[in-house]
Scaffold this active site. Structure first.
Site, PDB file in Angstrom:
ATOM      1  N   ARG A   2     -14.033  -6.650 -10.583  1.00 27.03           N
ATOM      2  CA  ARG A   2     -14.103  -6.034  -9.262  1.00 27.03           C
ATOM      3  C   ARG A   2     -14.904  -4.732  -9.312  1.00 27.03           C
ATOM      4  NH1 ARG A   2      -8.144  -6.385  -6.727  1.00 27.03           N
ATOM      5  NH2 ARG A   2      -9.287  -5.625  -4.905  1.00 27.03           N
TER       6      ARG A   2
ATOM      7  N   SER B   2       0.826  -1.210   0.000  1.00 30.43           N
ATOM      8  CA  SER B   2       0.000   0.000   0.000  1.00 30.43           C
ATOM      9  C   SER B   2       0.858   1.256   0.000  1.00 30.43           C
ATOM     10  CB  SER B   2      -0.912   0.001   1.233  1.00 30.43           C
ATOM     11  OG  SER B   2      -1.813  -1.068   1.198  1.00 30.43           O
TER      12      SER B   2
ATOM     13  N   GLN C 132      -9.129   2.445  -0.242  1.00 34.94           N
ATOM     14  CA  GLN C 132      -9.041   2.764  -1.665  1.00 34.94           C
ATOM     15  C   GLN C 132     -10.075   3.811  -2.057  1.00 34.94           C
ATOM     16  OE1 GLN C 132      -9.227  -0.915  -3.865  1.00 34.94           O
ATOM     17  NE2 GLN C 132      -7.306  -1.672  -3.011  1.00 34.94           N
TER      18      GLN C 132
ATOM     19  N   ARG D 296      -3.164 -14.024  -1.880  1.00 37.19           N
ATOM     20  CA  ARG D 296      -3.398 -14.281  -0.456  1.00 37.19           C
ATOM     21  C   ARG D 296      -3.857 -15.727  -0.239  1.00 37.19           C
ATOM     22  NH1 ARG D 296      -0.805  -9.709   1.219  1.00 37.19           N
ATOM     23  NH2 ARG D 296      -1.831  -7.837   0.440  1.00 37.19           N
TER      24      ARG D 296
ATOM     25  N   ASP E 135      -7.181  -8.093   4.571  1.00 34.68           N
ATOM     26  CA  ASP E 135      -6.350  -8.927   3.705  1.00 34.68           C
ATOM     27  C   ASP E 135      -5.799 -10.151   4.423  1.00 34.68           C
ATOM     28  OD1 ASP E 135      -6.670  -7.388   1.423  1.00 34.68           O
ATOM     29  OD2 ASP E 135      -4.988  -6.084   1.904  1.00 34.68           O
TER      30      ASP E 135
ATOM     31  N   ARG F 187     -13.070 -14.541  -1.561  1.00 33.82           N
ATOM     32  CA  ARG F 187     -12.192 -15.211  -0.606  1.00 33.82           C
ATOM     33  C   ARG F 187     -12.952 -16.014   0.441  1.00 33.82           C
ATOM     34  NH1 ARG F 187      -7.568 -10.414  -0.022  1.00 33.82           N
ATOM     35  NH2 ARG F 187      -6.456 -10.988  -1.942  1.00 33.82           N
TER      36      ARG F 187
END
Length: 620
Positions: free
Chosen positions: A119, A20, A223, A580, A447, A478
């Site tokens: 997304r 980031s 974001q 991830r 995350d 996820r």
């Protein structure tokens, strides 16, 4: 890639730079005046996508491994790209760069790989539209590719823009909902003051390109917040973003270091219009999201002791530490000399061992959990409260004189000694217990939740994750991917609308028929959490009869197992191109019985190109 059960992971790892912070350092340096020097830059694919986008807009960027020099062009110096800007797999690149591109005097298209084109981008399109920007989803589905039409046009007498006079601008006061364009804007005026679409306004030479707004964000997203704040640099009045809970604050800290004027409260950040930003030096600490995988490996692989060096522990990012501490983890956090002016120790719920610079991190007491019902309220973390970014320079003051994280900052180009707190972290194999994770802590570890879910399989009792629907719109869904993979490895896990319920198998748990043994689960949530007891069903002898979700802060019945069983066994799992997920199952494979095959494991290069080499270096 194939992984086998091991024992005794030992050694130390220097964690690569924070993703980031690396993204933001290149972006902000590109629109600043002068040369920004970055050390510790992450060379993963996502961050290289950001470099590529700004290269395409005329920014000179020199890279030598983790050392990067950005030759900034100023806030109005970017050039129109010759082709579409390719953001690769990086949602951070696409969402943040949109806030910079919306007020530029040229049109452009943002695109990326197949994953990024699924997304959601409406979450930035809507607030930018409220500010007067023109941004659209080319396919009309709210996803990339995005077309951004420049807010300014070059006329014969210089740049002219369609903008409101300052007296009609939307400011940061009043109540949400006044604006006729929909909820999320607060301003002094009444409904109907705004004259409508930008095309209907007369051009104003050298007028601001966008309008300041107060955006009430429905999600806590760094974001989204960063996109709006960056656009606010170019607006005609202050721009504020209020979130349900505080998201990571790297943008606020770094923009202040570049000379922007900001104010930051518990859940609202405000930025003032700027004429210029000024180059500085950014030293990027290690990424705690990457460090989390070694923390998890150390906790679940017997005989392990791992030292992680120079890890960023920003209190808006350290939720994974707070969760593991609440689970009973043997973790020692040693602040690095000069990294932060005050080491608060995480408040009353966690004990941080007293250390001094030069002490061996392999010695001394471990961090222990004090047994409180709730650990961590929003931004309060291992280093205490979030850094104050409110003292930014007023118009006309020397840039870079804001107090960032409590450290003085010199003039333009002199750099910042302590932009982000960092620490060395020592982790040892631990007996863990289940926790409830919800509310305000979720944005600080979003995350890391896949990894936490995997580690929870090795804990005693039940772990509940809720308020985490954001996991569905990451590089993959996820929640679904983790549940499928964990079940393939023999885990007892339930998918919910906004999280998971994981029944761990950390220890043998014998009880007599007719009772259930409460696991004394802890709750990690926002300030509203309470600690209550969940009902125990009479005659319950199987954990399936326990409540699927616990009362906030409640005790959750533990699984009833007549004897110790291995938590997981090997299986074949697919990463679906999600870094991830790949790293999580690689770590679990080191503690599971048999062989674990992780398909598509090469996607770890997105955030950690040397991950498997570093993991291998710890093997006995």
């Amino acid at each position: 890639m194939i992984f086998h059960k091991v024992s005794g992971l030992r050694g130390k790892v220097r964690i690569p730079g924070d993703k980031s912070i690396s993204h933001r350092a290149v972006m902000f340096g590109s629109i600043a005046r002068g040369d920004t020097h970055i050390t510790g830059f992450l060379t993963g694919a996502d961050c290289l996508s950001t470099i590529g986008c700004f290269h395409a807009m005329g920014v000179g960027i020199e890279q030598d491994g983790g050392n990067v020099v950005v030759h900034g062009r100023g806030m109005h110096g970017l050039h129109e790209p010759a082709a579409d800007l390719d953001c690769g797999n990086s949602g951070t690149t696409m969402r943040l760069i949109s806030g910079i591109l919306a007020p530029q005097p040229f049109d452009c298209i943002l695109t990326g790989d197949a994953s990024i084109q699924k997304r959601p981008m409406k979450r930035i399109m809507e607030p930018l539209g409220m500010m007067g920007a023109s941004i659209e989803s080319i396919r009309g589905d709210g996803c990339a590719p995005l077309r951004i039409l420049g807010a300014a046009r070059q006329g014969a007498d210089g740049p002219t823009v369609n903008a409101l006079p300052a007296s009609q601008g939307i400011d940061c006061h009043g109540k949400a909902g006044d604006h006729p364009g929909g909820p999320g804007i607060a301003h002094h005026g009444k409904a109907g003051d705004h004259p409508g679409p930008m095309d209907s306004l007369a051009p104003y030479t050298l007028a601001p390109m966008l309008h300041g707004i107060h955006y009430i964000s429905p999600v806590a997203s760094a974001q989204v917040k960063s996109c709006v704040l960056l656009a606010g640099l170019y607006a005609d009045s202050p721009t504020s973003v209020t979130e349900p809970s505080l998201s990571r604050n790297h943008t606020e800290l770094m923009l202040a270091a570049f000379g922007a004027r900001l104010e930051s409260g518990a859940s609202t950040a405000t930025i003032y219009p700027a004429d210029e930003l000024y180059a500085t030096h950014i030293d990027v600490p290690g990424d705690i999201s990457s460090a989390a995988f070694f923390l998890g490996a150390g906790l679940i692989v017997p005989g392990s002791e791992i030292l992680l060096e120079n890890v960023g522990v920003n209190p808006t990012r350290d939720g994974v530490l707070r969760v593991f501490l609440a689970m009973g983890a043997d973790i020692e956090v040693i602040p690095r000399q000069g990294s932060h002016p005050s080491f608060a120790g995480g408040g009353p719920h966690a004990k941080i061992p007293g250390t001094k610079p030069g002490d061996s991190p392999m010695a001394g007491p471990a961090v222990t959990d004090a047994g409180a019902a709730r650990i961590g309220d929003g931004a309060a973390g291992i280093y205490g409260g979030a850094a104050d970014t409110s003292g930014g320079p007023s118009p006309g003051e020397s840039a870079g004189c804001a107090a960032v994280g409590g450290s003085g900052v010199g003039g333009p180009g002199e750099g910042i000694p302590a932009l982000e707190p960092s620490a060395d972290i020592l982790v040892r194999h631990s007996e863990l217990r289940g926790v409830v994770i919800e509310g305000g802590i979720i944005p600080t570890l979003i995350d890391e939740l896949p990894l936490i879910a995997g580690v929870a399989c090795f804990a005693e009792g039940t772990t509940i994750i809720r308020d985490a629907a954001e996991l569905k719109v990451k590089e993959s869904n996820r929640i679904a991917v983790m549940v499928e993979g964990l079940r393939a490895m023999g885990a007892d896990v339930l998918e919910t609308d906004d999280g998971m319920v994981i029944h761990g198998r950390g220890r043998a748990s014998r009880t007599t028929a007719g009772t259930c043994a409460p696991a004394a689960a802890q709750t990690l949530a926002g300030a509203a959490a309470t600690h209550t007891s969940a009902p125990i069903e009479p005659g319950c002898v199987h954990h399936e009869h326990a409540p699927a979700v616990a009362i906030s802060g409640g005790h959750t019945p533990a699984p009833i197992m007549p004897e110790r069983v291995h938590p997981l066994h090997g299986a074949t799992v697919h990463s679906l191109g999600d870094h991830r997920i790949a790293m999580t199952f690689a770590v679990l494979g080191l503690a599971a019985e048999g062989e674990t095959h992780v398909l598509g494991a090469e996607c770890v290069d997105i955030s950690y190109p040397g991950f498997f080499e570093d993991l291998k270096s710890l093997l006995p």
